[in-house]
Design an enzyme around this catalytic site. Structure first.
Site, PDB file in Angstrom:
ATOM      1  N   ALA A  89       0.842  -1.206   0.000  1.00 42.30           N
ATOM      2  CA  ALA A  89       0.000   0.000   0.000  1.00 42.30           C
ATOM      3  C   ALA A  89       0.873   1.250   0.000  1.00 42.30           C
ATOM      4  CB  ALA A  89      -0.910   0.003   1.228  1.00 42.30           C
ATOM      5  N   GLY A  90       0.570   2.162  -0.867  1.00 45.63           N
ATOM      6  CA  GLY A  90       1.360   3.392  -0.922  1.00 45.63           C
ATOM      7  C   GLY A  90       0.590   4.505  -1.605  1.00 45.63           C
ATOM      8  N   ILE A  91       0.938   5.740  -1.219  1.00 45.42           N
ATOM      9  CA  ILE A  91       0.317   6.922  -1.847  1.00 45.42           C
ATOM     10  C   ILE A  91       1.406   7.935  -2.184  1.00 45.42           C
ATOM     11  CG2 ILE A  91      -1.892   6.693  -0.633  1.00 45.42           C
ATOM     12  CD1 ILE A  91      -0.901   9.030   1.224  1.00 45.42           C
ATOM     13  N   ASP A  94       2.814  14.540  -4.301  1.00 48.03           N
ATOM     14  CA  ASP A  94       3.996  15.186  -4.872  1.00 48.03           C
ATOM     15  C   ASP A  94       3.892  16.705  -4.821  1.00 48.03           C
ATOM     16  OD1 ASP A  94       4.689  12.612  -5.486  1.00 48.03           O
ATOM     17  OD2 ASP A  94       4.592  12.834  -7.670  1.00 48.03           O
ATOM     18  N   GLY A 149      10.401  16.823  -6.248  1.00 52.55           N
ATOM     19  CA  GLY A 149       8.966  16.888  -5.908  1.00 52.55           C
ATOM     20  C   GLY A 149       8.480  15.743  -5.043  1.00 52.55           C
ATOM     21  N   GLN A 150       9.401  14.914  -4.534  1.00 50.11           N
ATOM     22  CA  GLN A 150       8.959  13.760  -3.735  1.00 50.11           C
ATOM     23  C   GLN A 150       9.782  13.602  -2.447  1.00 50.11           C
ATOM     24  OE1 GLN A 150       8.815  10.250  -6.417  1.00 50.11           O
ATOM     25  NE2 GLN A 150       6.612  10.359  -6.056  1.00 50.11           N
ATOM     26  N   TYR A 153       7.797  11.132  -0.237  1.00 49.75           N
ATOM     27  CA  TYR A 153       7.743   9.762  -0.779  1.00 49.75           C
ATOM     28  C   TYR A 153       9.133   9.131  -0.815  1.00 49.75           C
ATOM     29  CZ  TYR A 153       6.308   6.192  -4.270  1.00 49.75           C
ATOM     30  OH  TYR A 153       6.040   5.025  -4.956  1.00 49.75           O
ATOM     31  N   TYR A 185       9.317   3.193 -12.889  1.00 50.07           N
ATOM     32  CA  TYR A 185       8.039   3.761 -13.347  1.00 50.07           C
ATOM     33  C   TYR A 185       7.218   2.682 -14.064  1.00 50.07           C
ATOM     34  CZ  TYR A 185       9.235   8.403 -11.784  1.00 50.07           C
ATOM     35  OH  TYR A 185       9.532   9.476 -10.990  1.00 50.07           O
TER      36      TYR A 185
HETATM   37  N1  CAA Z   1      15.098  18.761 -11.764  1.00 48.79           N
HETATM   38  C1  CAA Z   1      15.432  20.039 -11.544  1.00 48.79           C
HETATM   39  N2  CAA Z   1      14.551  21.054 -11.691  1.00 48.79           N
HETATM   40  C2  CAA Z   1      13.307  20.755 -12.033  1.00 48.79           C
HETATM   41  C3  CAA Z   1      12.886  19.418 -12.270  1.00 48.79           C
HETATM   42  C4  CAA Z   1      13.858  18.397 -12.128  1.00 48.79           C
HETATM   43  N3  CAA Z   1      13.553  17.127 -12.323  1.00 48.79           N
HETATM   44  N4  CAA Z   1      11.597  19.427 -12.587  1.00 48.79           N
HETATM   45  C5  CAA Z   1      11.191  20.711 -12.568  1.00 48.79           C
HETATM   46  N5  CAA Z   1      12.221  21.526 -12.232  1.00 48.79           N
HETATM   47  C6  CAA Z   1      12.207  22.982 -12.099  1.00 48.79           C
HETATM   48  C7  CAA Z   1      11.308  23.599 -13.151  1.00 48.79           C
HETATM   49  O1  CAA Z   1      12.041  23.843 -14.314  1.00 48.79           O
HETATM   50  C8  CAA Z   1      10.837  24.852 -12.455  1.00 48.79           C
HETATM   51  O2  CAA Z   1      11.891  25.793 -12.503  1.00 48.79           O
HETATM   52  P1  CAA Z   1      11.567  27.364 -12.577  1.00 48.79           P
HETATM   53  O3  CAA Z   1      10.787  27.700 -11.333  1.00 48.79           O
HETATM   54  O4  CAA Z   1      12.920  27.998 -12.624  1.00 48.79           O
HETATM   55  O5  CAA Z   1      10.764  27.517 -13.834  1.00 48.79           O
HETATM   56  C9  CAA Z   1      10.683  24.457 -11.000  1.00 48.79           C
HETATM   57  O6  CAA Z   1      11.573  23.330 -10.847  1.00 48.79           O
HETATM   58  C10 CAA Z   1       9.281  24.073 -10.617  1.00 48.79           C
HETATM   59  O7  CAA Z   1       8.885  22.918 -11.407  1.00 48.79           O
HETATM   60  P2  CAA Z   1       7.380  22.598 -11.744  1.00 48.79           P
HETATM   61  O8  CAA Z   1       6.782  23.709 -12.545  1.00 48.79           O
HETATM   62  O9  CAA Z   1       7.269  21.217 -12.294  1.00 48.79           O
HETATM   63  O10 CAA Z   1       6.708  22.666 -10.300  1.00 48.79           O
HETATM   64  P3  CAA Z   1       5.244  22.302  -9.968  1.00 48.79           P
HETATM   65  O11 CAA Z   1       5.042  22.811  -8.586  1.00 48.79           O
HETATM   66  O12 CAA Z   1       4.288  22.687 -11.028  1.00 48.79           O
HETATM   67  O13 CAA Z   1       5.249  20.696  -9.982  1.00 48.79           O
HETATM   68  C11 CAA Z   1       5.703  18.495  -9.257  1.00 48.79           C
HETATM   69  C12 CAA Z   1       5.991  19.981  -9.042  1.00 48.79           C
HETATM   70  C13 CAA Z   1       4.193  18.213  -9.060  1.00 48.79           C
HETATM   71  C14 CAA Z   1       6.464  17.753  -8.195  1.00 48.79           C
HETATM   72  C15 CAA Z   1       6.113  18.078 -10.665  1.00 48.79           C
HETATM   73  O14 CAA Z   1       7.427  18.487 -10.909  1.00 48.79           O
HETATM   74  C16 CAA Z   1       6.053  16.555 -10.867  1.00 48.79           C
HETATM   75  O15 CAA Z   1       4.992  16.005 -11.031  1.00 48.79           O
HETATM   76  N6  CAA Z   1       7.210  15.910 -10.879  1.00 48.79           N
HETATM   77  C17 CAA Z   1       7.303  14.442 -11.050  1.00 48.79           C
HETATM   78  C18 CAA Z   1       7.235  13.767  -9.725  1.00 48.79           C
HETATM   79  C19 CAA Z   1       7.307  12.269  -9.933  1.00 48.79           C
HETATM   80  O16 CAA Z   1       8.155  11.731 -10.633  1.00 48.79           O
HETATM   81  N7  CAA Z   1       6.384  11.552  -9.282  1.00 48.79           N
HETATM   82  C20 CAA Z   1       6.356  10.110  -9.414  1.00 48.79           C
HETATM   83  C21 CAA Z   1       4.959   9.657  -9.122  1.00 48.79           C
HETATM   84  S1  CAA Z   1       4.782   7.931  -9.483  1.00 48.79           S
HETATM   85  C22 CAA Z   1       5.594   7.173  -8.246  1.00 48.79           C
HETATM   86  O17 CAA Z   1       6.030   7.754  -7.294  1.00 48.79           O
HETATM   87  C23 CAA Z   1       5.772   5.696  -8.382  1.00 48.79           C
HETATM   88  C24 CAA Z   1       7.174   5.317  -8.250  1.00 48.79           C
HETATM   89  O18 CAA Z   1       7.563   4.777  -7.205  1.00 48.79           O
HETATM   90  C25 CAA Z   1       8.115   5.554  -9.357  1.00 48.79           C
END
Ligand code: CAA
Length: 246
Positions: A89-91, A94, A149-150, A153, A185
């Site tokens: 179970a996980g949520i 982000d 963003g995690q 997590y 992923y």
């Molecule tokens: N590395 C460095 N900088 C980054 C970046 C990265 N990977 N991604 C974005 N940035 C920068 C952007 O360029 C932006 O810079 P500026 O402010 O200078 O423009 C800034 O960081 C903000 O980025 P966002 O606009 O994306 O920020 P947001 O608040 O709109 O979104 C977020 C944040 C929701 C976390 C989004 O980035 C996101 O969804 N990221 C992916 C997270 C992810 O991989 N989740 C996995 C879910 S699935 C899972 O977890 C299962 C598993 O086990 C694999």
């Protein structure tokens, strides 16, 4: 052997594939579901029946210790002692650290990390006593490499592997083996919830060039919980299409 296996979050994307593979191994499979998902869980159970799998469903909120305790004692009364536990179970909640709320942090830690404690606590002593047990903690590539963003997590999922290693030492001489799987992923609703543009960028980083499927994870769960898998414990299996190598 018809051992009893509990899969937390078994009605979800990875969980469904895990339940199917354990049932194929003649395990007596039980899936937990969150109280709000009662109707969904019944529908899920019926779908599995149509596929030929008879899977029991029990309500439990993994973030709530008493709920887990109640659920496991019900399972013990109605079915028997739990031999195999899959903490799946996980949520996610982000957001960048700048925007992350205390609630985002606590929810993820409580479900993804404390949830594994809450469930394991109910079954671990019994496994030690009976000198047989298998526990698999489903972590994540993002607990290994960290993900933008995690923070919540990644912390919870990294914590899970520490939990695995400590329990592996405690269980080793009593036949209780504990391992971690760190999926990359995988095409589940959790990954599909990531914005398409971001997801596509992530996919570009994966050497095999595509998302994984839940069966990639389920196959390894079945392997690690097999009666024949007697010498694997405290290990972390990366299943990520080459996305993170170390
Ligand atoms: N590395 C460095 N900088 C980054 C970046 C990265 N990977 N991604 C974005 N940035 C920068 C952007 O360029 C932006 O810079 P500026 O402010 O200078 O423009 C800034 O960081 C903000 O980025 P966002 O606009 O994306 O920020 P947001 O608040 O709109 O979104 C977020 C944040 C929701 C976390 C989004 O980035 C996101 O969804 N990221 C992916 C997270 C992810 O991989 N989740 C996995 C879910 S699935 C899972 O977890 C299962 C598993 O086990 C694999």
């Amino acid at each position: 052997m018809n051992r009893i296996a509990v899969v937390t979050g078994g009605i979800g994307g990875l969980g469904t594939a895990i339940c199917r593979d354990l049932a194929r191994q003649d395990r007596h499979v039980i899936s937990t579901y969150r109280p709000v998902n009662h109707d969904k869980a019944l529908e899920w159970q019926e779908e599995r029946r149509k596929e030929g799998f008879d899977i029991a469903i029990y309500e439990a909120d993994v973030a709530d210790f008493d709920s887990c305790k109640e659920m496991i004692s019900k399972v013990e009364k109605e079915i028997g002692q739990v031999d195999i536990l899959i903490n799946n179970a996980g949520i996610t909640r982000d957001s960048t650290m700048k925007r992350m709320t205390q609630e985002d942090w606590e929810m993820v830690i409580n479900v993804d990390l404390t949830g594994a404690f809450n469930m394991t606590k109910q079954v671990f002593a019994g496994m030690l006593e009976r000198q047989w047990g298998r526990i698999v903690n489903i972590s994540s590539i993002n607990g290994q490499k960290g993900q933008f963003g995690q923070a919540n997590y990644s912390a919870a999922k990294a914590g899970l592997h520490g939990f695995t290693k400590a329990l592996a030492r405690e269980g080793a001489r009593k036949g209780v083996l504990v391992n971690t799987i760190s999926p990359g992923y995988i095409a589940t609703s959790m990954v599909m919830a990531v914005a398409e543009e971001i997801r596509n960028k992530i996919i570009e980083e994966i050497p095999v060039g595509h998302l994984g499927v839940p069966e990639d994870i389920a196959r390894t769960v079945a392997f690690l919980t097999d009666d024949a898998a007697g010498y694997i414990t405290g290990a972390n299996f990366s299943i990520n299409g080459g996305h993170h190598m170390f």
